[in-house]
Design an enzyme around this catalytic site. Structure first.
Site, PDB file in Angstrom:
ATOM      1  N   HIS A 225       0.975   5.205   1.079  1.00 18.49           N
ATOM      2  CA  HIS A 225       0.334   6.241   1.895  1.00 18.49           C
ATOM      3  C   HIS A 225       0.382   7.575   1.159  1.00 18.49           C
ATOM      4  O   HIS A 225       1.414   7.927   0.572  1.00 18.49           O
ATOM      5  CB  HIS A 225       1.101   6.444   3.210  1.00 18.49           C
ATOM      6  CG  HIS A 225       1.086   5.270   4.138  1.00 18.49           C
ATOM      7  ND1 HIS A 225       0.306   5.233   5.264  1.00 18.49           N
ATOM      8  CD2 HIS A 225       1.771   4.096   4.120  1.00 18.49           C
ATOM      9  CE1 HIS A 225       0.521   4.088   5.917  1.00 18.49           C
ATOM     10  NE2 HIS A 225       1.405   3.383   5.240  1.00 18.49           N
TER      11      HIS A 225
ATOM     12  N   HIS B 233       0.842  -1.205   0.000  1.00 20.38           N
ATOM     13  CA  HIS B 233       0.000   0.000   0.000  1.00 20.38           C
ATOM     14  C   HIS B 233       0.866   1.239   0.000  1.00 20.38           C
ATOM     15  O   HIS B 233       1.934   1.260   0.598  1.00 20.38           O
ATOM     16  CB  HIS B 233      -0.946   0.021   1.208  1.00 20.38           C
ATOM     17  CG  HIS B 233      -0.252  -0.186   2.520  1.00 20.38           C
ATOM     18  ND1 HIS B 233       0.085  -1.435   2.983  1.00 20.38           N
ATOM     19  CD2 HIS B 233       0.183   0.694   3.448  1.00 20.38           C
ATOM     20  CE1 HIS B 233       0.684  -1.324   4.157  1.00 20.38           C
ATOM     21  NE2 HIS B 233       0.780  -0.043   4.464  1.00 20.38           N
TER      22      HIS B 233
HETATM   23  P1  AMP Z   1       1.938   0.322   7.295  1.00 18.29           P
HETATM   24  O1  AMP Z   1       2.610   0.587   8.623  1.00 18.29           O
HETATM   25  O2  AMP Z   1       2.614   1.049   6.161  1.00 18.29           O
HETATM   26  O3  AMP Z   1       1.742  -1.146   7.044  1.00 18.29           O
HETATM   27  O4  AMP Z   1       0.537   1.007   7.407  1.00 18.29           O
HETATM   28  C1  AMP Z   1      -0.659   0.335   7.632  1.00 18.29           C
HETATM   29  C2  AMP Z   1      -1.721   1.392   7.737  1.00 18.29           C
HETATM   30  O5  AMP Z   1      -2.983   0.768   7.610  1.00 18.29           O
HETATM   31  C3  AMP Z   1      -1.724   2.137   9.083  1.00 18.29           C
HETATM   32  O6  AMP Z   1      -1.514   3.525   8.844  1.00 18.29           O
HETATM   33  C4  AMP Z   1      -3.102   1.823   9.643  1.00 18.29           C
HETATM   34  O7  AMP Z   1      -3.668   2.922  10.330  1.00 18.29           O
HETATM   35  C5  AMP Z   1      -3.888   1.461   8.397  1.00 18.29           C
HETATM   36  N1  AMP Z   1      -5.017   0.564   8.607  1.00 18.29           N
HETATM   37  C6  AMP Z   1      -5.027  -0.616   9.264  1.00 18.29           C
HETATM   38  N2  AMP Z   1      -6.240  -1.185   9.224  1.00 18.29           N
HETATM   39  C7  AMP Z   1      -7.030  -0.347   8.510  1.00 18.29           C
HETATM   40  C8  AMP Z   1      -8.411  -0.367   8.116  1.00 18.29           C
HETATM   41  N3  AMP Z   1      -9.229  -1.387   8.451  1.00 18.29           N
HETATM   42  N4  AMP Z   1      -8.888   0.677   7.400  1.00 18.29           N
HETATM   43  C9  AMP Z   1      -8.078   1.695   7.055  1.00 18.29           C
HETATM   44  N5  AMP Z   1      -6.777   1.773   7.396  1.00 18.29           N
HETATM   45  C10 AMP Z   1      -6.254   0.768   8.116  1.00 18.29           C
END
Ligand code: AMP
Ligand code: ZN
Length: 145
Positions: free
Chosen positions: A101, A99
């Protein structure tokens, strides 16, 4: 894939505040934003690492993310945006579905990336660049990674 929360968002099994969707990617609000409007752009197909995401999908991710960044930037409280992608646990990847950001930024948002700046010992940068250049050429010719 069965337990992947982002696959579940793609499939509509769990809710998300979606902001964009097409045949290749989905974008939705991060549930715990750095700033309000923080968006995640993901490939619809499950890939743990961005390195296996097909080039056309990865290209769409970047295009959609930067367009979302522009939309966010045009809102009153923001002047800029960061694109961020963590690949691997040590890099901070928590959700194992690739993903990107999109983090909207304002000059007074009181958020600072913790970005350190080391200095190369004499000759080390050239030596490392040479080694990497050779390996990158090989890696780019290998379609499996
Ligand atoms: P990363 O640390 O780059 O893997 O980021 C994962 C991101 O996913 C974090 O910023 C979380 O806040 C976000 N996240 C986790 N679960 C969900 C969800 N169900 N809906 C939206 N964002 C999410
Ligand atoms: Zn997934």
């Amino acid at each position: 894939m069965g337990e992947c929360i982002f696959c579940k968002i793609v499939n509509g099994e769990i809710p998300a505040a979606k902001v964009y969707e097409d045949d290749l990617v989905t974008a939705f609000l991060d549930i715990a934003p750095i700033n309000f409007g923080h968006v995640l752009v993901i490939p619809k197909e499950h890939h743990q690492s961005v390195s296996t995401v097909p080039e056309n999908v990865a290209g769409r991710m970047l295009k959609v993310a930067s367009r979302i960044g522009i939309v966010l930037k045009r809102r009153d409280e923001y002047d800029a945006y960061n694109l961020h992608l963590a690949d691997g646990t040590a890099a901070g990847q928590v959700v194992m579905h690739a993903h990107m950001h999109v983090v909207p930024r304002g000059v007074e948002d009181n958020f600072r990336w913790n970005w350190r700046q080391l200095t190369y010992p004499d000759g080390k940068a050239a030596e490392l660049a040479k080694e990497l250049a050779e390996k990158i050429t090989v890696a780019l010719s290998n379609t499996e990674e």
